[in-house]
Design a protein around this motif. Structure first.
Motif, PDB file in Angstrom:
ATOM      1  N   TYR A   1       4.589  -7.530 -11.897  1.00  0.00           N
ATOM      2  CA  TYR A   1       4.530  -6.305 -12.841  1.00  0.00           C
ATOM      3  C   TYR A   1       3.016  -5.996 -12.980  1.00  0.00           C
ATOM      4  CZ  TYR A   1       4.595  -2.920 -16.611  1.00  0.00           C
ATOM      5  OH  TYR A   1       4.621  -2.078 -17.317  1.00  0.00           O
ATOM      6  N   PHE A   2       1.797  -6.849 -13.034  1.00  0.00           N
ATOM      7  CA  PHE A   2       0.694  -6.468 -13.324  1.00  0.00           C
ATOM      8  C   PHE A   2      -0.002  -5.988 -12.194  1.00  0.00           C
ATOM      9  CE2 PHE A   2      -3.757  -7.569 -13.391  1.00  0.00           C
ATOM     10  CZ  PHE A   2      -4.274  -6.890 -14.565  1.00  0.00           C
ATOM     11  N   ILE A   3       0.162  -6.538 -11.112  1.00  0.00           N
ATOM     12  CA  ILE A   3      -0.411  -6.033  -9.786  1.00  0.00           C
ATOM     13  C   ILE A   3       0.198  -4.695  -9.411  1.00  0.00           C
ATOM     14  CG2 ILE A   3      -1.041  -6.549  -7.355  1.00  0.00           C
ATOM     15  CD1 ILE A   3      -0.988  -9.530  -8.147  1.00  0.00           C
ATOM     16  N   PHE A   4       1.411  -4.674  -9.253  1.00  0.00           N
ATOM     17  CA  PHE A   4       2.223  -3.585  -8.773  1.00  0.00           C
ATOM     18  C   PHE A   4       2.463  -2.318  -9.665  1.00  0.00           C
ATOM     19  CE2 PHE A   4       2.544  -7.009  -5.682  1.00  0.00           C
ATOM     20  CZ  PHE A   4       1.859  -6.431  -4.554  1.00  0.00           C
ATOM     21  N   GLN A   5       2.409  -2.456 -10.999  1.00  0.00           N
ATOM     22  CA  GLN A   5       2.700  -1.464 -11.725  1.00  0.00           C
ATOM     23  C   GLN A   5       1.807  -1.002 -12.729  1.00  0.00           C
ATOM     24  OE1 GLN A   5       6.314  -0.256 -12.101  1.00  0.00           O
ATOM     25  NE2 GLN A   5       6.720  -1.205 -10.218  1.00  0.00           N
ATOM     26  N   LEU A   6       1.220  -2.042 -13.600  1.00  0.00           N
ATOM     27  CA  LEU A   6       0.156  -1.845 -14.402  1.00  0.00           C
ATOM     28  C   LEU A   6      -1.325  -1.116 -14.024  1.00  0.00           C
ATOM     29  CD1 LEU A   6       0.435  -1.817 -17.420  1.00  0.00           C
ATOM     30  CD2 LEU A   6      -0.858  -3.978 -17.576  1.00  0.00           C
TER      31      LEU A   6
ATOM     32  N   PRO B   1      -1.883  -0.103 -10.780  1.00  0.00           N
ATOM     33  CA  PRO B   1      -1.706   1.254 -10.359  1.00  0.00           C
ATOM     34  C   PRO B   1      -1.635   2.325 -11.265  1.00  0.00           C
ATOM     35  CG  PRO B   1      -0.288   0.001  -8.955  1.00  0.00           C
ATOM     36  CD  PRO B   1      -0.796  -1.017 -10.244  1.00  0.00           C
ATOM     37  N   LEU B   2      -0.667   2.211 -12.337  1.00  0.00           N
ATOM     38  CA  LEU B   2      -0.652   3.225 -13.662  1.00  0.00           C
ATOM     39  C   LEU B   2      -1.953   3.250 -14.049  1.00  0.00           C
ATOM     40  CD1 LEU B   2       1.609   4.263 -15.047  1.00  0.00           C
ATOM     41  CD2 LEU B   2       1.351   2.540 -16.801  1.00  0.00           C
ATOM     42  N   ILE B   3      -2.714   2.232 -14.412  1.00  0.00           N
ATOM     43  CA  ILE B   3      -3.980   2.748 -15.036  1.00  0.00           C
ATOM     44  C   ILE B   3      -5.009   3.437 -13.834  1.00  0.00           C
ATOM     45  CG2 ILE B   3      -6.153   1.861 -16.039  1.00  0.00           C
ATOM     46  CD1 ILE B   3      -4.020  -0.761 -17.108  1.00  0.00           C
ATOM     47  N   ASN B   4      -4.953   2.926 -12.742  1.00  0.00           N
ATOM     48  CA  ASN B   4      -5.759   3.473 -11.832  1.00  0.00           C
ATOM     49  C   ASN B   4      -5.396   4.887 -11.551  1.00  0.00           C
ATOM     50  OD1 ASN B   4      -7.913   2.974  -9.975  1.00  0.00           O
ATOM     51  ND2 ASN B   4      -6.777   2.361  -8.253  1.00  0.00           N
ATOM     52  N   THR B   5      -4.267   5.373 -11.704  1.00  0.00           N
ATOM     53  CA  THR B   5      -3.738   6.563 -11.359  1.00  0.00           C
ATOM     54  C   THR B   5      -4.692   7.764 -12.350  1.00  0.00           C
ATOM     55  OG1 THR B   5      -1.468   6.041 -10.757  1.00  0.00           O
ATOM     56  CG2 THR B   5      -1.839   8.299 -11.324  1.00  0.00           C
ATOM     57  N   PHE B   6      -4.763   7.097 -13.726  1.00  0.00           N
ATOM     58  CA  PHE B   6      -5.492   7.796 -14.774  1.00  0.00           C
ATOM     59  C   PHE B   6      -6.683   8.112 -14.538  1.00  0.00           C
ATOM     60  CE2 PHE B   6      -1.637   7.238 -17.161  1.00  0.00           C
ATOM     61  CZ  PHE B   6      -1.603   8.245 -17.950  1.00  0.00           C
ATOM     62  N   ARG B   7      -7.388   6.834 -13.830  1.00  0.00           N
ATOM     63  CA  ARG B   7      -8.801   6.906 -13.507  1.00  0.00           C
ATOM     64  C   ARG B   7      -9.052   8.015 -12.143  1.00  0.00           C
ATOM     65  NH1 ARG B   7     -12.477   4.708 -10.027  1.00  0.00           N
ATOM     66  NH2 ARG B   7     -11.052   3.681  -8.654  1.00  0.00           N
ATOM     67  N   LEU B   8      -8.128   7.628 -11.189  1.00  0.00           N
ATOM     68  CA  LEU B   8      -8.282   8.662 -10.058  1.00  0.00           C
ATOM     69  C   LEU B   8      -8.151  10.081 -10.223  1.00  0.00           C
ATOM     70  CD1 LEU B   8      -6.249   6.511  -7.486  1.00  0.00           C
ATOM     71  CD2 LEU B   8      -8.636   7.136  -7.531  1.00  0.00           C
ATOM     72  N   SER B   9      -7.456  10.410 -11.321  1.00  0.00           N
ATOM     73  CA  SER B   9      -7.083  11.798 -11.604  1.00  0.00           C
ATOM     74  C   SER B   9      -8.469  12.588 -12.126  1.00  0.00           C
ATOM     75  CB  SER B   9      -6.114  12.156 -12.658  1.00  0.00           C
ATOM     76  OG  SER B   9      -6.562  11.564 -13.919  1.00  0.00           O
ATOM     77  N   VAL B  10      -9.528  12.012 -12.434  1.00  0.00           N
ATOM     78  CA  VAL B  10     -10.715  12.390 -12.848  1.00  0.00           C
ATOM     79  C   VAL B  10     -11.718  12.442 -11.910  1.00  0.00           C
ATOM     80  CG1 VAL B  10     -10.316  12.337 -15.343  1.00  0.00           C
ATOM     81  CG2 VAL B  10     -11.485  10.529 -14.194  1.00  0.00           C
ATOM     82  N   TYR B  11     -11.320  11.750 -10.818  1.00  0.00           N
ATOM     83  CA  TYR B  11     -12.305  11.674  -9.518  1.00  0.00           C
ATOM     84  C   TYR B  11     -12.106  12.697  -8.550  1.00  0.00           C
ATOM     85  CZ  TYR B  11     -14.614   7.538 -11.230  1.00  0.00           C
ATOM     86  OH  TYR B  11     -15.382   6.790 -12.014  1.00  0.00           O
ATOM     87  N   GLY B  12     -12.923  12.731  -7.595  1.00  0.00           N
ATOM     88  CA  GLY B  12     -12.892  13.915  -6.592  1.00  0.00           C
ATOM     89  C   GLY B  12     -11.773  13.599  -5.468  1.00  0.00           C
TER      90      GLY B  12
ATOM     91  N   SER C   1       0.833  -1.348   0.072  1.00  0.00           N
ATOM     92  CA  SER C   1       0.070  -0.089   0.229  1.00  0.00           C
ATOM     93  C   SER C   1       0.985   1.299  -0.060  1.00  0.00           C
ATOM     94  CB  SER C   1      -0.974  -0.023   1.090  1.00  0.00           C
ATOM     95  OG  SER C   1      -0.302  -0.210   2.399  1.00  0.00           O
ATOM     96  N   SER C   2       2.009   1.310   0.848  1.00  0.00           N
ATOM     97  CA  SER C   2       2.611   2.539   0.698  1.00  0.00           C
ATOM     98  C   SER C   2       3.801   2.419  -0.489  1.00  0.00           C
ATOM     99  CB  SER C   2       3.566   2.691   2.122  1.00  0.00           C
ATOM    100  OG  SER C   2       4.113   1.453   2.382  1.00  0.00           O
ATOM    101  N   ASN C   3       4.257   1.310  -0.932  1.00  0.00           N
ATOM    102  CA  ASN C   3       5.126   1.487  -1.688  1.00  0.00           C
ATOM    103  C   ASN C   3       4.902   1.615  -3.051  1.00  0.00           C
ATOM    104  OD1 ASN C   3       7.352   1.410  -0.059  1.00  0.00           O
ATOM    105  ND2 ASN C   3       8.424  -0.710  -0.672  1.00  0.00           N
ATOM    106  N   ALA C   4       3.605   0.891  -3.565  1.00  0.00           N
ATOM    107  CA  ALA C   4       3.372   1.017  -5.008  1.00  0.00           C
ATOM    108  C   ALA C   4       2.869   2.189  -5.431  1.00  0.00           C
ATOM    109  CB  ALA C   4       2.305  -0.237  -5.157  1.00  0.00           C
ATOM    110  N   GLY C   5       2.692   3.200  -4.669  1.00  0.00           N
ATOM    111  CA  GLY C   5       2.203   4.414  -4.978  1.00  0.00           C
ATOM    112  C   GLY C   5       0.874   4.907  -4.877  1.00  0.00           C
ATOM    113  N   ASN C   6       0.356   6.143  -5.312  1.00  0.00           N
ATOM    114  CA  ASN C   6      -0.555   6.453  -4.702  1.00  0.00           C
ATOM    115  C   ASN C   6      -1.682   5.852  -4.980  1.00  0.00           C
ATOM    116  OD1 ASN C   6      -0.409   7.238  -7.169  1.00  0.00           O
ATOM    117  ND2 ASN C   6      -0.259   9.316  -6.704  1.00  0.00           N
ATOM    118  N   SER C   7      -1.881   5.193  -6.127  1.00  0.00           N
ATOM    119  CA  SER C   7      -3.234   4.751  -6.468  1.00  0.00           C
ATOM    120  C   SER C   7      -3.385   3.280  -6.090  1.00  0.00           C
ATOM    121  CB  SER C   7      -3.252   4.794  -8.155  1.00  0.00           C
ATOM    122  OG  SER C   7      -1.960   4.253  -8.651  1.00  0.00           O
ATOM    123  N   ALA C   8      -2.189   2.466  -5.642  1.00  0.00           N
ATOM    124  CA  ALA C   8      -2.306   1.407  -4.886  1.00  0.00           C
ATOM    125  C   ALA C   8      -3.271   1.307  -3.773  1.00  0.00           C
ATOM    126  CB  ALA C   8      -1.094   0.583  -5.052  1.00  0.00           C
TER     127      ALA C   8
END
Lengths: 470, 340
Positions: free
Chosen positions: B29-34, B36-47, A28-35
């Motif tokens: 890679y999928f769980i901890f990189q991909l 979150p990466l996609i989720n970041t884009f999603r979160l950026s348009v949420y409150g 939760s803390s390492n994988a960045g904000n969105s995790a």
């Protein structure tokens, strides 16, 4: 050679799978904000493994167990140990869910843990700075009345402890602390006699009884080429912030009043006239100041008499100034930190939880036993007065014979927090002290500029529009 | 007729074991990189905060990039640009000295005419700071540069009469002092690493070129500018790109090099902004994610520019020339056909 290759392959595979699991722990803390949204899941796994490690099997037991959420085991473990020992409770009935983080990060960890409805929680440890995040949230915590308490049950507890545990939205009492983190002003006995001709703590108290005399005394010291009266501006702020007589936010509006400008000017004088040193609180050179003759005093809270502040400042046992310190109430009553106990909304173990909270707060026997075992300053006034009267406890050795409990009892009794608490206090106080520090060291040329930076700082932190800042 | 066993053996595919072996990496890679990466884009348009579930469209970006009417929006906008500016300053300030220093050292260490003793020793010593974690480096520099006469650097300066006792330099909070310390620490941590990479690139250059230059009587400056540097360009570009990505995401030292909880606005980078906005209660996922996306866009844009610089101009010329020749040939064949 073949074996070697096999071992190597095995090692490589192990290393790979180890990295896979590494993610589970700190994901939760390492994988960045969105995790963070996924973080709740990993926390579940964690708690399940811990449950099974404790020798109980998962689901069935966690329903019966009293689950205590905390961020370290420094308090919870000795508390549970003593509780089980004195009440004959089976230790396996209590599960300490230790998140093992710094207090400041615990709030986030709790939120993630509680986001999963399957996770058990009965009692939560909440730190003073952010306890209102949970206490104000009825979806997370229950009023103590649900456990069968009424406010009059806590008549022996110091007022401010009860006041801080109340929800600022509904006024319901939802948390209570077993400790009272009241603090006083600790000064060097020998320096006080040398520069101020002061012989007893009572005489010293006269010299620092309010902020004006505090300033005058500091000037006297400097004029005589003596030490700074207090070590850091941070320490002064810790106390001064306790003497604000209104809440920081009133009717949803940030209140920037005379108090703010007055403190800014006061701090500016202290800092630039050398009445305090330029060292920052908690910086590496902070406590060593206590071994020099450049500083006369520290503001210390109940937990600070040991190695955290004062004993460290004295250079440890047998240090240069060990035993040369004395403690007085100081210019203003204040408290510094503390941990509150609150029943979680999903509590399924009310009886045991009540017994546990009772034991450390209103149960005099329990509170006395814990105070004596841990040297803790309890929130139960009656217990503390009895301990002082009994005279077994002689005070922290660093004070060379003075019992600081006598002073702290006066302080804790005098703290008045009625109507002054808001959920934003921690953020606001931190931003304010940053802005004032900036004014003192010249980053901001005028008070107005500093206040503007202060407002901007708060605005950048409280982004949900719940506080209007003009 | 083949036996069924023989058939079976033939149909066993060993390829799948290969997939099994690389599977753990892809899962992680999928769980901890991909995700979150996609989720970041999603979160950026949420409150933000308590409104984290509400779709808000581009409003987070609008607030961060253009500010807004109320104080909170203005403060966020100011912070983002302040932090972006700091990030660039800190990156330039550590990358330029870092590259200059490591280039110089790499050239010296690989020069066959300079017989430097203890090369390996120096290489190790210079690489060592890179092994120390940023947390320790921050603690070390906080200790060394602490303001007040008790700090080692300040007490040295005071003892030797460079500054007065009552006026110690504020290396931790002062605007340019703190930036300077962070730039220095970053350079110190990373120049060894860059040096090793550049050295390996220089050693990859054919010795015969240096020998030929030697025989032709080129001096060392000429060798450096006419042989080493041009052939080193791909590696320099690579260092530039990696350092740029690292530099834009710089978080550790700017975050750790401060006293207590006091923010230093002059060293706060955009990564620190992202972290801070996410680590306060209520958590501002939206602003953090939007700032991350902005950072992502900036990084990609700068990365593309670097790659454009890397495509060899000679190569382009050759390609253009070849094209021209083909055209000519075509024309010729056409005209010869017509002539026939």
């Amino acid at each position: 050679m073949k074996n070697f290759k096999k071992t190597l392959a095995l090692l490589a595979a192990l290393a790979l799978s180890a990295t896979a699991f590494y993610g589970c722990d700190t994901g939760s803390s390492n994988a960045g904000n969105s995790a963070a949204n996924d973080g709740g899941n990993s926390a579940t796994e964690e708690s399940k493994t811990e449950d099974s490690a404790a020798g109980t099997d998962g689901e069935a037991a966690s329903g019966d167990q009293l689950t205590i959420l905390c961020w370290n085991a420094n308090d919870s473990q000795p508390m549970v140990d003593l509780f089980c020992e004195k009440t004959g409770t089976d230790p396996s009935l209590i599960n300490i869910k230790n998140f093992n983080v710094q207090g400041g990060q615990a709030s986030e960890q709790y939120t993630q843990y509680l986001a999963n409805a399957d996770n058990d929680a009965d009692i939560m440890f909440l730190e003073a700075d952010w306890c209102l995040n949970f206490i104000n949230d009825d979806a997370q915590t229950l009023p103590l009345s649900e456990l069968g308490y009424s406010e009059s049950d806590f008549s022996d507890i110091y007022d401010y402890v009860v006041e801080t545990g109340k929800s600022t939205t509904t006024g319901a009492l939802k948390g209570i602390s077993w400790q009272a983190a009241a603090g006083g002003f600790c000064y060097r006995d020998d320096l006080a006699e040398q520069y101020l001709g002061v012989k007893t703590p009572d005489e010293m108290q006269e010299k620092v009884k309010d902020w004006d005399t505090f300033l005058a005394t500091a000037k006297t010291l400097k004029d005589a080429n003596g030490p700074a009266l207090s070590a850091t501006l941070g320490g002064v702020w810790q106390v001064y912030s306790g003497s604000r007589d209104s809440a920081w936010v009133k009717d949803g509006k940030l209140l920037v009043d005379d108090y703010c400008t007055k403190y800014a000017e006061f701090a500016h004088t202290l800092y630039n006239e050398g009445y305090v040193t330029k060292v920052s609180q908690w910086s590496p050179e902070w406590t060593p100041l206590g071994q020099t003759d450049d500083v006369m005093g520290f503001f210390v809270s109940t937990w600070g008499f040991g190695d955290t502040i004062l004993t460290a400042a004295a250079g440890g046992e047998g240090g240069a100034t060990f035993g040369k310190w004395k403690c007085v109430v100081g210019p203003s009553e204040f408290y510094w930190g503390g941990t509150w106990l609150a029943p979680a909304a999903r509590i399924n173990n009310k009886e045991l939880a009540k017994q546990f909270i009772d034991f450390f707060t209103i149960n005099e026997e329990g509170a006395t036993a814990y105070a004596e075992k841990q040297g803790e300053y309890m929130s139960n006034k009656k217990v503390m007065e009895a301990i002082i009267a009994k005279g077994d406890y002689k005070g922290a050795p660093v004070l060379g014979g003075q019992n600081q409990f006598e002073v702290l009892n006066k302080v804790a009794d005098g703290i008045d927090m009625k109507g002054k608490i808001t959920p934003y206090d921690a953020v606001i106080k931190n931003e304010f002290s940053n802005a004032v520090n900036g004014y003192c060291d010249g980053t901001y040329a005028t008070v107005d500029e500093a206040m503007d930076a202060f407002k901007d700082g708060v605005a950048g932190q409280i982004t949900d529009g719940s506080v209007t800042i003009d | 007729m083949k036996s069924s066993a023989q058939n079976k053996i033939r149909s066993i595919s060993y390829a799948k074991y290969g997939y099994y072996f690389i599977l753990p990496f892809f899962i992680v890679y999928f769980i901890f990189q991909l995700v979150p990466l996609i989720n970041t884009f999603r979160l950026s348009v949420y409150g933000n905060g308590n409104f984290a579930q509400d779709y808000v469209g581009m409003s987070n970006f609008k607030i961060l990039l253009f500010g807004g009417a109320n104080r909170t929006e203005a403060a966020l906008h100011k912070d983002v640009f302040n932090d972006l500016f700091n990030t660039l300053i800190l990156w330039f300030g550590n990358f330029i000295p870092q590259l200059a220093l490591s280039l110089l050292l790499a050239v010296w260490f690989t020069d066959i005419n300079l017989k430097i003793k203890g090369k390996t020793f120096f290489k190790i010593v210079m690489y060592l700071p890179n092994i120390v974690t940023a947390a320790s480096v921050a603690a070390l520099f906080l200790m060394l540069f602490s303001k007040t006469k008790y700090g080692p650097i300040n007490s040295f300066l005071i003892d030797h009469g460079f500054i007065s006792e009552n006026d110690p330099i504020d290396f931790v909070k002062g605007k340019w002092q703190s930036r300077g310390v962070i730039m220095f620490a970053q350079t110190w941590m990373w120049f060894g690493n860059t040096m090793i990479m550049l050295m390996s690139a220089i050693m990859g250059i054919s010795k015969s070129l240096f020998e030929a230059a030697d025989i032709d009587g080129a001096n060392s400056r000429q060798v450096f500018t006419k042989i080493t540097l041009p052939l080193l360009r791909p590696m320099v570009i690579y260092t530039l790109v990696t350092s740029m990505i690292g530099g834009l995401q710089m978080w550790d030292l700017p975050y750790l090099y401060k006293n207590g909880t006091a923010w230093n606005k002059s060293t706060e980078t955009i990564a620190v902004f992202i972290y801070n906005k996410f680590h306060i209660i209520p958590q501002n996922y939206g602003y953090s994610a939007a700032a991350s996306v902005i950072l992502f866009v900036i990084t990609s844009a700068l990365g593309c520019i670097c790659f454009a610089m890397n495509t060899d101009k000679e190569d382009k010329k050759k390609k253009a020339l070849a094209k021209e020749q083909r055209k000519q040939a075509k024309l010729q064949s056409k005209s010869s056909f017509g002539g026939f």
